[in-house]
Design a protein around this motif. Sequence first.
Motif, PDB file in Angstrom:
ATOM      1  N   PRO A 138       0.801  -1.236   0.000  1.00 40.89           N
ATOM      2  CA  PRO A 138       0.000   0.000   0.000  1.00 40.89           C
ATOM      3  C   PRO A 138       0.830   1.281   0.000  1.00 40.89           C
ATOM      4  CG  PRO A 138      -0.190  -1.165   2.095  1.00 40.89           C
ATOM      5  CD  PRO A 138       0.543  -2.072   1.158  1.00 40.89           C
ATOM      6  N   GLU A 139       2.076   1.186   0.397  1.00 40.21           N
ATOM      7  CA  GLU A 139       2.925   2.378   0.366  1.00 40.21           C
ATOM      8  C   GLU A 139       3.117   2.901  -1.060  1.00 40.21           C
ATOM      9  OE1 GLU A 139       5.845  -1.133   0.972  1.00 40.21           O
ATOM     10  OE2 GLU A 139       3.762  -0.679   1.357  1.00 40.21           O
ATOM     11  N   THR A 140       2.945   2.029  -2.074  1.00 34.71           N
ATOM     12  CA  THR A 140       3.091   2.470  -3.463  1.00 34.71           C
ATOM     13  C   THR A 140       2.003   3.463  -3.864  1.00 34.71           C
ATOM     14  OG1 THR A 140       1.841   0.567  -4.317  1.00 34.71           O
ATOM     15  CG2 THR A 140       4.244   0.337  -4.196  1.00 34.71           C
ATOM     16  N   LEU A 141       0.894   3.467  -3.134  1.00 35.01           N
ATOM     17  CA  LEU A 141      -0.184   4.409  -3.431  1.00 35.01           C
ATOM     18  C   LEU A 141       0.221   5.851  -3.138  1.00 35.01           C
ATOM     19  CD1 LEU A 141      -3.113   2.345  -1.930  1.00 35.01           C
ATOM     20  CD2 LEU A 141      -2.830   2.936  -4.351  1.00 35.01           C
ATOM     21  N   ARG A 142       1.221   6.040  -2.306  1.00 29.60           N
ATOM     22  CA  ARG A 142       1.646   7.378  -1.913  1.00 29.60           C
ATOM     23  C   ARG A 142       2.937   7.833  -2.584  1.00 29.60           C
ATOM     24  NH1 ARG A 142      -0.148   4.638   2.372  1.00 29.60           N
ATOM     25  NH2 ARG A 142       1.900   4.059   3.132  1.00 29.60           N
ATOM     26  N   ILE A 143       3.479   7.016  -3.466  1.00 24.43           N
ATOM     27  CA  ILE A 143       4.740   7.361  -4.124  1.00 24.43           C
ATOM     28  C   ILE A 143       4.448   8.197  -5.370  1.00 24.43           C
ATOM     29  CG2 ILE A 143       6.751   6.457  -5.360  1.00 24.43           C
ATOM     30  CD1 ILE A 143       6.603   3.991  -3.537  1.00 24.43           C
ATOM     31  N   GLY A 144       5.016   9.387  -5.409  1.00 22.49           N
ATOM     32  CA  GLY A 144       4.868  10.246  -6.587  1.00 22.49           C
ATOM     33  C   GLY A 144       5.991  10.004  -7.576  1.00 22.49           C
ATOM     34  N   ASP A 145       5.716  10.281  -8.840  1.00 22.07           N
ATOM     35  CA  ASP A 145       6.765  10.161  -9.855  1.00 22.07           C
ATOM     36  C   ASP A 145       7.502  11.499  -9.967  1.00 22.07           C
ATOM     37  OD1 ASP A 145       5.069  11.801 -11.312  1.00 22.07           O
ATOM     38  OD2 ASP A 145       4.592  10.303 -12.827  1.00 22.07           O
ATOM     39  N   ASN A 146       8.305  11.683 -11.010  1.00 20.68           N
ATOM     40  CA  ASN A 146       9.079  12.921 -11.155  1.00 20.68           C
ATOM     41  C   ASN A 146       8.188  14.154 -11.276  1.00 20.68           C
ATOM     42  OD1 ASN A 146      11.423  11.518 -10.950  1.00 20.68           O
ATOM     43  ND2 ASN A 146      11.975  11.655 -13.098  1.00 20.68           N
ATOM     44  N   ALA A 147       6.946  13.964 -11.745  1.00 17.74           N
ATOM     45  CA  ALA A 147       5.991  15.067 -11.852  1.00 17.74           C
ATOM     46  C   ALA A 147       5.157  15.188 -10.575  1.00 17.74           C
ATOM     47  CB  ALA A 147       5.092  14.869 -13.069  1.00 17.74           C
ATOM     48  N   ARG A 148       5.551  14.416  -9.559  1.00 17.72           N
ATOM     49  CA  ARG A 148       4.862  14.382  -8.260  1.00 17.72           C
ATOM     50  C   ARG A 148       3.427  13.861  -8.379  1.00 17.72           C
ATOM     51  NH1 ARG A 148       7.215  19.911  -5.631  1.00 17.72           N
ATOM     52  NH2 ARG A 148       9.359  19.238  -5.689  1.00 17.72           N
ATOM     53  N   ILE A 149       3.216  12.980  -9.331  1.00 16.13           N
ATOM     54  CA  ILE A 149       1.893  12.365  -9.513  1.00 16.13           C
ATOM     55  C   ILE A 149       1.892  11.010  -8.827  1.00 16.13           C
ATOM     56  CG2 ILE A 149       0.275  11.443 -11.205  1.00 16.13           C
ATOM     57  CD1 ILE A 149       1.404  13.537 -13.178  1.00 16.13           C
TER      58      ILE A 149
END
Length: 82
Positions: free
Chosen positions: A66-77
């Motif tokens: 579930p921690e992957t739900l809060r990980i943003g990419d380089n665009a902070r998405i």
Amino acid sequence: MREQLHSHIREGDVAQARAILANQSSGLRSGRAMAIAKNGFGRCSLHIAVLAQQDELAEYIARAFPETLRIGDNARISVCIE
């Protein structure tokens, strides 16, 4: 190993992706480490599954890590799954 996982996810190879993510060892090759590992665009395995429209893998990753739900990419998405 991360690129291998992301490739399996993009191809929809559920068995191979789950096998990598099921690794219970500690360290950089653990399933958790692989799930949150980012590519050059800052995308983790859940981002890849959603972008590739691999619903089964996206659901598995979101539930198992579930921690992957809060990980943003380089665009902070970050990923939002309903």
